[in-house]
Design an enzyme around this catalytic site. Structure first.
Site, PDB file in Angstrom:
ATOM      1  N   SER A   1       0.795  -1.166   0.025  1.00  0.00           N
ATOM      2  CA  SER A   1      -0.031   0.013  -0.003  1.00  0.00           C
ATOM      3  C   SER A   1       0.885   1.181   0.127  1.00  0.00           C
ATOM      4  O   SER A   1       0.514   2.355  -0.391  1.00  0.00           O
ATOM      5  CB  SER A   1      -0.667   0.163   1.242  1.00  0.00           C
ATOM      6  OG  SER A   1      -1.635  -1.199   1.341  1.00  0.00           O
TER       7      SER A   1
ATOM      8  N   HIS B   1      -0.787  -2.718  -6.891  1.00  0.00           N
ATOM      9  CA  HIS B   1      -1.569  -2.499  -6.016  1.00  0.00           C
ATOM     10  C   HIS B   1      -3.078  -2.262  -6.126  1.00  0.00           C
ATOM     11  O   HIS B   1      -3.538  -1.518  -6.842  1.00  0.00           O
ATOM     12  CB  HIS B   1      -1.337  -0.913  -5.485  1.00  0.00           C
ATOM     13  CG  HIS B   1      -1.953  -0.440  -4.044  1.00  0.00           C
ATOM     14  ND1 HIS B   1      -2.066   0.741  -4.057  1.00  0.00           N
ATOM     15  CD2 HIS B   1      -2.448  -1.238  -3.139  1.00  0.00           C
ATOM     16  CE1 HIS B   1      -2.546   0.740  -2.580  1.00  0.00           C
ATOM     17  NE2 HIS B   1      -3.017  -0.532  -2.457  1.00  0.00           N
TER      18      HIS B   1
ATOM     19  N   GLU C   1      -3.053   0.264  -8.924  1.00  0.00           N
ATOM     20  CA  GLU C   1      -1.860   1.251  -9.155  1.00  0.00           C
ATOM     21  C   GLU C   1      -0.679   0.442  -9.552  1.00  0.00           C
ATOM     22  O   GLU C   1      -0.333  -0.362  -8.981  1.00  0.00           O
ATOM     23  CB  GLU C   1      -1.547   2.037  -8.117  1.00  0.00           C
ATOM     24  CG  GLU C   1      -2.352   3.214  -7.590  1.00  0.00           C
ATOM     25  CD  GLU C   1      -2.196   3.905  -6.303  1.00  0.00           C
ATOM     26  OE1 GLU C   1      -2.475   5.062  -6.185  1.00  0.00           O
ATOM     27  OE2 GLU C   1      -1.719   3.328  -5.379  1.00  0.00           O
TER      28      GLU C   1
ATOM     29  N   ASN D   1      -3.231   5.963  -1.397  1.00  0.00           N
ATOM     30  CA  ASN D   1      -3.112   6.071   0.191  1.00  0.00           C
ATOM     31  C   ASN D   1      -2.259   7.434   0.808  1.00  0.00           C
ATOM     32  O   ASN D   1      -2.634   7.614   1.966  1.00  0.00           O
ATOM     33  CB  ASN D   1      -2.227   4.757   0.424  1.00  0.00           C
ATOM     34  CG  ASN D   1      -3.142   3.686   0.711  1.00  0.00           C
ATOM     35  OD1 ASN D   1      -4.213   3.809   1.405  1.00  0.00           O
ATOM     36  ND2 ASN D   1      -2.797   2.585   0.208  1.00  0.00           N
TER      37      ASN D   1
HETATM   38  N1  LIG Z   1      -6.444  -4.613   3.596  1.00  0.00           N
HETATM   39  C1  LIG Z   1      -6.451  -3.858   2.617  1.00  0.00           C
HETATM   40  O1  LIG Z   1      -7.428  -3.193   2.436  1.00  0.00           O
HETATM   41  C2  LIG Z   1      -5.501  -3.590   1.550  1.00  0.00           C
HETATM   42  C3  LIG Z   1      -5.688  -2.994   0.394  1.00  0.00           C
HETATM   43  C4  LIG Z   1      -4.641  -2.769  -0.572  1.00  0.00           C
HETATM   44  C5  LIG Z   1      -3.116  -3.328  -0.154  1.00  0.00           C
HETATM   45  N2  LIG Z   1      -3.074  -3.892   0.962  1.00  0.00           N
HETATM   46  C6  LIG Z   1      -1.732  -4.350   1.100  1.00  0.00           C
HETATM   47  O2  LIG Z   1      -1.799  -5.902   0.885  1.00  0.00           O
HETATM   48  C7  LIG Z   1      -0.875  -6.570   1.659  1.00  0.00           C
HETATM   49  C8  LIG Z   1      -1.876  -7.458   2.554  1.00  0.00           C
HETATM   50  O3  LIG Z   1      -2.583  -6.973   3.433  1.00  0.00           O
HETATM   51  P1  LIG Z   1      -3.752  -7.783   3.913  1.00  0.00           P
HETATM   52  O4  LIG Z   1      -4.934  -6.778   4.269  1.00  0.00           O
HETATM   53  O5  LIG Z   1      -4.200  -8.845   2.788  1.00  0.00           O
HETATM   54  O6  LIG Z   1      -3.171  -8.371   4.977  1.00  0.00           O
HETATM   55  P2  LIG Z   1      -3.692  -9.919   6.134  1.00  0.00           P
HETATM   56  O7  LIG Z   1      -3.085  -9.523   7.381  1.00  0.00           O
HETATM   57  O8  LIG Z   1      -5.152  -9.830   5.880  1.00  0.00           O
HETATM   58  O9  LIG Z   1      -2.897 -11.096   5.411  1.00  0.00           O
HETATM   59  C9  LIG Z   1      -1.569 -11.126   5.225  1.00  0.00           C
HETATM   60  C10 LIG Z   1      -1.483 -12.617   5.216  1.00  0.00           C
HETATM   61  O10 LIG Z   1      -0.095 -12.986   4.897  1.00  0.00           O
HETATM   62  C11 LIG Z   1       0.286 -14.172   5.551  1.00  0.00           C
HETATM   63  N3  LIG Z   1       1.839 -14.259   5.815  1.00  0.00           N
HETATM   64  C12 LIG Z   1       2.581 -13.464   6.718  1.00  0.00           C
HETATM   65  N4  LIG Z   1       3.788 -13.904   6.711  1.00  0.00           N
HETATM   66  C13 LIG Z   1       4.003 -14.512   5.673  1.00  0.00           C
HETATM   67  C14 LIG Z   1       5.111 -15.533   4.949  1.00  0.00           C
HETATM   68  N5  LIG Z   1       6.193 -15.220   5.505  1.00  0.00           N
HETATM   69  N6  LIG Z   1       4.844 -16.383   3.865  1.00  0.00           N
HETATM   70  C15 LIG Z   1       3.390 -16.368   3.457  1.00  0.00           C
HETATM   71  N7  LIG Z   1       2.411 -15.599   4.148  1.00  0.00           N
HETATM   72  C16 LIG Z   1       2.767 -14.813   5.199  1.00  0.00           C
HETATM   73  C17 LIG Z   1      -0.393 -14.065   6.745  1.00  0.00           C
HETATM   74  O11 LIG Z   1      -0.585 -15.370   7.383  1.00  0.00           O
HETATM   75  C18 LIG Z   1      -1.702 -13.402   6.363  1.00  0.00           C
HETATM   76  O12 LIG Z   1      -2.690 -14.707   5.959  1.00  0.00           O
HETATM   77  C19 LIG Z   1      -0.165  -5.452   2.504  1.00  0.00           C
HETATM   78  O13 LIG Z   1       0.912  -4.779   2.036  1.00  0.00           O
HETATM   79  C20 LIG Z   1      -1.246  -4.199   2.500  1.00  0.00           C
HETATM   80  O14 LIG Z   1      -0.711  -2.929   2.836  1.00  0.00           O
HETATM   81  C21 LIG Z   1      -4.185  -3.929   1.938  1.00  0.00           C
END
Ligand SMILES: NC(=O)c1ccc[n+]([C@@H]2O[C@H](COP(=O)([O-])OP(=O)(O)OC[C@H]3O[C@@H](n4cnc5c(N)ncnc54)[C@H](O)[C@@H]3O)[C@@H](O)[C@H]2O)c1
Length: 285
Positions: free
Chosen positions: A119, A140, A152, A190
């Site tokens: 993000s 993104h 993005e 963001n």
């Molecule tokens: N949540 C949102 O609205 C959103 C929107 C756009 C972008 N993002 C970005 O996407 C990314 C993920 O966010 P999210 O909300 O899905 O997070 P989340 O916490 O819901 O999920 C992350 C997952 O990664 C797994 N994980 C952690 N370490 C790991 C590893 N070493 N190997 C494999 N899996 C591993 C965890 O078990 C978890 O299931 C972040 O960079 C976030 O900034 C999030």
């Protein structure tokens, strides 16, 4: 459109949605998570969305089977060695993302695209020091990934123009609207969105208004689909907080991006929003 072998790393909020987007478009997806429970939750989420599509007459039972049949769940990054494209969606932490990209760079073919769903973190920094940085880009998605059209695409200092074009075409083939943006903290969306959350948190901290009132006003009078607190609960308060922290740090601690103590406390307490059943609001199963 060429069907690719796609690897999605992280089966959380975003990884589950991204997997569905890719599998629906005909790609085969290996979904990797270190936590087997997250893989199970992601598969149930995908099945629930597809069941709703069946009920609404958008797809048949057979199409659902075809889509889910294209998805495999894995716990090891090495299982992605034959992928054409990898999309990383692990938590918003530079050290974690660098470790994942280092393994991906050593594991996948030299011409495989390595994409991060970060993000806010610099793509140049994620790619720094790794092999073949020309193939590492930001890609993104927005939440919920199956619904939101924007992607993005972020070119790091060493990403090649050719690979930006490949990523752009991939996004179009997923039925999305790709936009090229510069590698700067929080990119466009963001960065613009920080005050929406931060000022709402300051208003709450100053006891000027309540969570419910602020959300209500922003929807009714501001025309937003979701209020700032509903959105934080949907995004994940940990993810939202990490994004603000990263933007704040990378803008050399400019006060306008300073993270909120209210959010910090909620992260410390594990009240992360919908995914933990409790955030600014409470959620039943
Ligand atoms: N949540 C949102 O609205 C959103 C929107 C756009 C972008 N993002 C970005 O996407 C990314 C993920 O966010 P999210 O909300 O899905 O997070 P989340 O916490 O819901 O999920 C992350 C997952 O990664 C797994 N994980 C952690 N370490 C790991 C590893 N070493 N190997 C494999 N899996 C591993 C965890 O078990 C978890 O299931 C972040 O960079 C976030 O900034 C999030």
């Amino acid at each position: 459109m060429t069907p690719y072998q796609v690897g999605v790393i992280g089966a959380g909020t975003m990884g589950a949605g991204i997997t569905l987007v890719c599998a629906r478009s005909g790609h085969r997806v290996s979904l990797v998570d270190a936590n087997p429970d997250a893989l199970e939750r992601a598969q149930s989420y995908i099945a629930s969305i597809l069941n709703r599509d069946i009920q609404k007459g958008r797809i048949t039972e057979q199409q659902k089977e075809e889509i889910t049949g294209r998805v495999t769940a894995e716990t090891k990054l090495k299982s992605l060695r034959d992928c054409d494209i990898a999309i990383e969606a692990v938590p918003e932490r530079l050290d974690l993302k660098k470790t994942i990209f280092s393994t991906l760079a050593d594991t996948l073919r030299e011409d495989a695209l390595l994409l991060s769903n970060t993000s806010s973190i610099s793509i140049t920094e994620i790619a720094g020091g790794l092999k073949h940085q020309e193939r590492i880009l930001g890609f993104h998605f927005f939440n919920p990934a199956p619904v939101m059209p924007l992607i993005e695409i972020i070119k790091g200092k060493k990403s090649s123009v050719e690979n930006v074009e490949r990523a752009y075409q991939f996004a179009k083939d997923l039925g999305k609207t790709p936009v090229l943006v510069s590698d700067s903290p929080g990119f466009i969306v963001n960065r613009v969105a920080r005050p929406y959350y931060n000022e709402a948190l300051r208003i709450l901290g100053d006891r000027i208004s309540t969570v419910e009132q602020i959300d209500d006003i922003m929807k009714k009078a501001g025309g937003f689909k979701m209020g700032p607190f509903e959105l934080q609960d949907m995004i994940g308060i940990d993810i939202n907080y990490a994004t603000t922290e990263s933007v704040y740090t990378n803008f050399f601690h400019e006060g306008r991006f300073k993270p909120s103590r209210i959010q910090q406390r909620m992260v410390q307490a594990g009240s992360l929003g919908r995914k933990t059943g409790e955030g600014f609001y409470e959620y039943s199963e």
